[in-house]
Design a protein around this motif. Structure first.
Motif, PDB file in Angstrom:
ATOM      1  N   VAL A 245     -63.482  18.402 -60.033  1.00  0.00           N
ATOM      2  CA  VAL A 245     -64.941  18.124 -59.310  1.00  0.00           C
ATOM      3  C   VAL A 245     -64.855  17.848 -57.971  1.00  0.00           C
ATOM      4  O   VAL A 245     -64.202  16.882 -57.487  1.00  0.00           O
ATOM      5  CB  VAL A 245     -65.695  17.271 -60.113  1.00  0.00           C
TER       6      VAL A 245
ATOM      7  N   PHE B 296     -76.095   5.464 -64.225  1.00  0.00           N
ATOM      8  CA  PHE B 296     -76.230   6.787 -64.518  1.00  0.00           C
ATOM      9  C   PHE B 296     -77.500   7.138 -63.765  1.00  0.00           C
ATOM     10  O   PHE B 296     -78.659   6.169 -63.831  1.00  0.00           O
ATOM     11  CB  PHE B 296     -76.529   7.058 -65.886  1.00  0.00           C
TER      12      PHE B 296
ATOM     13  N   GLU C 192     -65.063  15.033 -72.581  1.00  0.00           N
ATOM     14  CA  GLU C 192     -64.598  13.878 -71.392  1.00  0.00           C
ATOM     15  C   GLU C 192     -65.398  14.238 -69.969  1.00  0.00           C
ATOM     16  O   GLU C 192     -65.473  15.571 -69.705  1.00  0.00           O
ATOM     17  CB  GLU C 192     -63.246  14.015 -71.279  1.00  0.00           C
ATOM     18  N   GLN C 193     -65.773  13.504 -69.261  1.00  0.00           N
ATOM     19  CA  GLN C 193     -66.473  13.582 -68.203  1.00  0.00           C
ATOM     20  C   GLN C 193     -65.393  13.440 -67.254  1.00  0.00           C
ATOM     21  O   GLN C 193     -64.485  12.359 -67.025  1.00  0.00           O
ATOM     22  CB  GLN C 193     -67.473  12.616 -68.042  1.00  0.00           C
TER      23      GLN C 193
ATOM     24  N   PHE D 256     -71.401   9.247 -57.425  1.00  0.00           N
ATOM     25  CA  PHE D 256     -70.516  10.102 -58.300  1.00  0.00           C
ATOM     26  C   PHE D 256     -71.173  11.323 -59.061  1.00  0.00           C
ATOM     27  O   PHE D 256     -72.261  11.018 -59.479  1.00  0.00           O
ATOM     28  CB  PHE D 256     -69.604   9.164 -59.222  1.00  0.00           C
TER      29      PHE D 256
ATOM     30  N   TYR E 196     -73.329  15.530 -64.285  1.00  0.00           N
ATOM     31  CA  TYR E 196     -73.939  14.141 -64.362  1.00  0.00           C
ATOM     32  C   TYR E 196     -73.961  13.493 -62.858  1.00  0.00           C
ATOM     33  O   TYR E 196     -72.767  13.919 -62.084  1.00  0.00           O
ATOM     34  CB  TYR E 196     -73.173  13.251 -65.233  1.00  0.00           C
TER      35      TYR E 196
ATOM     36  N   LEU F 141     -60.628   9.230 -67.008  1.00  0.00           N
ATOM     37  CA  LEU F 141     -60.650   8.558 -68.495  1.00  0.00           C
ATOM     38  C   LEU F 141     -59.160   7.937 -68.761  1.00  0.00           C
ATOM     39  O   LEU F 141     -58.254   8.565 -68.574  1.00  0.00           O
ATOM     40  CB  LEU F 141     -60.926   9.689 -69.554  1.00  0.00           C
TER      41      LEU F 141
ATOM     42  N   PHE G 134     -71.908   1.818 -68.013  1.00  0.00           N
ATOM     43  CA  PHE G 134     -70.731   1.286 -67.269  1.00  0.00           C
ATOM     44  C   PHE G 134     -70.767  -0.113 -67.304  1.00  0.00           C
ATOM     45  O   PHE G 134     -71.821  -0.667 -66.972  1.00  0.00           O
ATOM     46  CB  PHE G 134     -70.051   1.495 -65.871  1.00  0.00           C
ATOM     47  N   GLY G 135     -69.639  -0.850 -67.227  1.00  0.00           N
ATOM     48  CA  GLY G 135     -69.502  -2.129 -66.932  1.00  0.00           C
ATOM     49  C   GLY G 135     -69.232  -2.503 -65.546  1.00  0.00           C
ATOM     50  O   GLY G 135     -69.022  -1.440 -64.935  1.00  0.00           O
TER      51      GLY G 135
ATOM     52  N   PHE H 263     -64.633  13.064 -63.362  1.00  0.00           N
ATOM     53  CA  PHE H 263     -65.317  12.782 -62.085  1.00  0.00           C
ATOM     54  C   PHE H 263     -64.902  13.301 -60.758  1.00  0.00           C
ATOM     55  O   PHE H 263     -63.687  13.442 -60.542  1.00  0.00           O
ATOM     56  CB  PHE H 263     -65.273  11.179 -61.578  1.00  0.00           C
ATOM     57  N   GLY H 264     -65.898  13.479 -59.623  1.00  0.00           N
ATOM     58  CA  GLY H 264     -65.537  13.841 -58.449  1.00  0.00           C
ATOM     59  C   GLY H 264     -64.933  12.390 -57.746  1.00  0.00           C
ATOM     60  O   GLY H 264     -65.148  11.458 -58.282  1.00  0.00           O
ATOM     61  N   PRO H 265     -64.555  12.513 -56.359  1.00  0.00           N
ATOM     62  CA  PRO H 265     -64.312  11.552 -55.613  1.00  0.00           C
ATOM     63  C   PRO H 265     -65.271  10.679 -55.175  1.00  0.00           C
ATOM     64  O   PRO H 265     -65.004   9.571 -54.694  1.00  0.00           O
ATOM     65  CB  PRO H 265     -63.529  12.139 -54.555  1.00  0.00           C
TER      66      PRO H 265
ATOM     67  N   LYS I 214     -74.559  10.307 -71.643  1.00  0.00           N
ATOM     68  CA  LYS I 214     -74.252   9.484 -70.457  1.00  0.00           C
ATOM     69  C   LYS I 214     -73.799   8.084 -70.870  1.00  0.00           C
ATOM     70  O   LYS I 214     -73.527   7.765 -71.796  1.00  0.00           O
ATOM     71  CB  LYS I 214     -75.879   9.015 -69.753  1.00  0.00           C
ATOM     72  N   LEU I 215     -73.026   7.666 -69.692  1.00  0.00           N
ATOM     73  CA  LEU I 215     -72.086   6.855 -69.703  1.00  0.00           C
ATOM     74  C   LEU I 215     -72.524   5.353 -69.167  1.00  0.00           C
ATOM     75  O   LEU I 215     -73.432   5.530 -68.048  1.00  0.00           O
ATOM     76  CB  LEU I 215     -70.768   6.816 -69.195  1.00  0.00           C
TER      77      LEU I 215
ATOM     78  N   ALA J  98     -59.328  22.775 -58.931  1.00  0.00           N
ATOM     79  CA  ALA J  98     -59.523  21.558 -57.937  1.00  0.00           C
ATOM     80  C   ALA J  98     -60.234  20.455 -58.347  1.00  0.00           C
ATOM     81  O   ALA J  98     -60.423  19.259 -57.943  1.00  0.00           O
ATOM     82  CB  ALA J  98     -60.249  22.331 -56.770  1.00  0.00           C
TER      83      ALA J  98
ATOM     84  N   TYR K 212     -73.905   9.807 -61.040  1.00  0.00           N
ATOM     85  CA  TYR K 212     -74.000   8.356 -61.148  1.00  0.00           C
ATOM     86  C   TYR K 212     -73.699   7.832 -59.568  1.00  0.00           C
ATOM     87  O   TYR K 212     -73.577   8.384 -58.771  1.00  0.00           O
ATOM     88  CB  TYR K 212     -72.835   7.877 -61.860  1.00  0.00           C
TER      89      TYR K 212
ATOM     90  N   ARG L  76     -60.125   6.342 -75.157  1.00  0.00           N
ATOM     91  CA  ARG L  76     -61.424   6.183 -76.040  1.00  0.00           C
ATOM     92  C   ARG L  76     -61.141   5.675 -77.364  1.00  0.00           C
ATOM     93  O   ARG L  76     -60.006   5.770 -77.666  1.00  0.00           O
ATOM     94  CB  ARG L  76     -62.205   7.745 -75.925  1.00  0.00           C
TER      95      ARG L  76
ATOM     96  N   TYR M  23     -62.360   3.648 -68.364  1.00  0.00           N
ATOM     97  CA  TYR M  23     -61.853   4.420 -67.359  1.00  0.00           C
ATOM     98  C   TYR M  23     -61.207   3.753 -66.052  1.00  0.00           C
ATOM     99  O   TYR M  23     -61.409   2.238 -66.240  1.00  0.00           O
ATOM    100  CB  TYR M  23     -63.144   4.956 -66.629  1.00  0.00           C
TER     101      TYR M  23
ATOM    102  N   ARG N 247     -59.834   9.304 -57.806  1.00  0.00           N
ATOM    103  CA  ARG N 247     -60.909   9.330 -58.625  1.00  0.00           C
ATOM    104  C   ARG N 247     -60.890   8.600 -59.809  1.00  0.00           C
ATOM    105  O   ARG N 247     -60.047   8.303 -60.332  1.00  0.00           O
ATOM    106  CB  ARG N 247     -61.521  10.685 -58.555  1.00  0.00           C
ATOM    107  N   LEU N 248     -62.176   8.280 -60.406  1.00  0.00           N
ATOM    108  CA  LEU N 248     -62.084   7.593 -61.873  1.00  0.00           C
ATOM    109  C   LEU N 248     -61.884   8.680 -62.894  1.00  0.00           C
ATOM    110  O   LEU N 248     -62.047   9.948 -62.928  1.00  0.00           O
ATOM    111  CB  LEU N 248     -63.774   7.422 -61.891  1.00  0.00           C
TER     112      LEU N 248
ATOM    113  N   ILE O 123     -71.504   0.801 -61.823  1.00  0.00           N
ATOM    114  CA  ILE O 123     -71.986   2.230 -62.225  1.00  0.00           C
ATOM    115  C   ILE O 123     -72.741   2.663 -62.831  1.00  0.00           C
ATOM    116  O   ILE O 123     -72.966   2.339 -63.856  1.00  0.00           O
ATOM    117  CB  ILE O 123     -70.616   3.464 -62.305  1.00  0.00           C
TER     118      ILE O 123
END
Lengths: 118, 110
Positions: free
Chosen positions: A4, A45, A106-107, A91, A33, B46, B100-101, A109-111, B97-98, A2, A35, B49, B36, B43-44, A43
């Motif tokens: 995140v 952290f 790679e991170q 997030f 994480y 990647l 972001f712009g 992300f959830g919705p 940690k990221l 499913a 965010y 890279r 991203y 969702r966000l 966005i």
């Protein structure tokens, strides 16, 4: 798989109330994480868990925010009491444990949870 | 301090036109940079890279340390490329940690 998941998808509360956001990472991902994106801004952290331990919480805005990850599985982010400026999209992301050196995992992300504080 | 700058909030092009989304960064260490993408109602995720030096969906991005830039390019834009694009910098500390712009919305018109 499913991916995140985050709950709720939307939350509307009044200033001064408490809200708890939940994140379920991808199974087996030790890194989790949080965010957030405040309206019109980038966005940012908030914090990072490795399993149940807080690795980095340098982005937490103040002590009204409390994050937990009991048992190293899902995580909750509680805002108490909520203020108007807490409105935004929160997030959650997860990743595998990193290998040695500079390898990046790679991170995913959830919705996101859209929080509106009135 | 570490920072990622995306100067354009909105970039509108016609289908088939070249696209360049700008990204500049500020970081004293050795940067690890990403793009991203967030499509509508998704969702966000990647996109690519810099360390992989790959092309995804026709997009490429080259890290230019001299200009501290990581611009995203595609020679011929497609309507399905319309989305929000975020440039991000990973801090090579223990958290990865990221940073972001602020994001660039790409609109590809038919």
């Amino acid at each position: 798989e499913a991916g995140v998941t985050q709950f709720p998808s939307h939350s509307v509360i009044e200033k001064g109330q408490t809200v708890t956001l939940r994140c379920d990472p991808i199974s087996g991902h030790d890194n989790l994480y949080w965010y957030r994106r405040v309206m019109g801004k980038e966005i940012k952290f908030l914090l990072h868990f490795v399993k149940e331990s807080k690795q980095d919480e340098s982005g937490m805005p103040n002590n009204r925010f409390l994050a937990e990850r009991t048992g190293g599985t899902y995580s909750t982010l509680k805002v108490q009491p909520a203020e108007l400026e807490d409105s935004g999209v929160y997030f959650c992301a997860s990743s595998l444990s990193k290998a040695g050196g500079s390898y990046y995992n790679e991170q995913f992300f959830g919705p996101g949870t859209r929080l509106t504080v009135l | 301090a570490q920072r990622v700058t995306q100067p354009e909030k909105l970039l509108s092009v016609f289908k088939g036109a070249p696209v360049e989304l700008k990204c500049n960064y500020s970081y004293s260490g050795s940067p690890e940079l990403f793009w991203y993408v967030q499509y509508s109602r998704q969702r966000l995720q990647l996109l690519l890279r810099h360390i992989s030096r790959e092309s995804i969906k026709g997009f490429t991005a080259d890290l230019n340390k001299g200009e501290t830039s990581f611009h995203l390019k595609k020679p011929f834009a497609q309507e399905e490329d319309s989305a929000m694009y975020y440039c991000a910098l990973s801090l090579m500390d223990s958290s990865y940690k990221l940073i972001f712009g602020s994001g660039t919305r790409l609109l590809v018109r038919p």
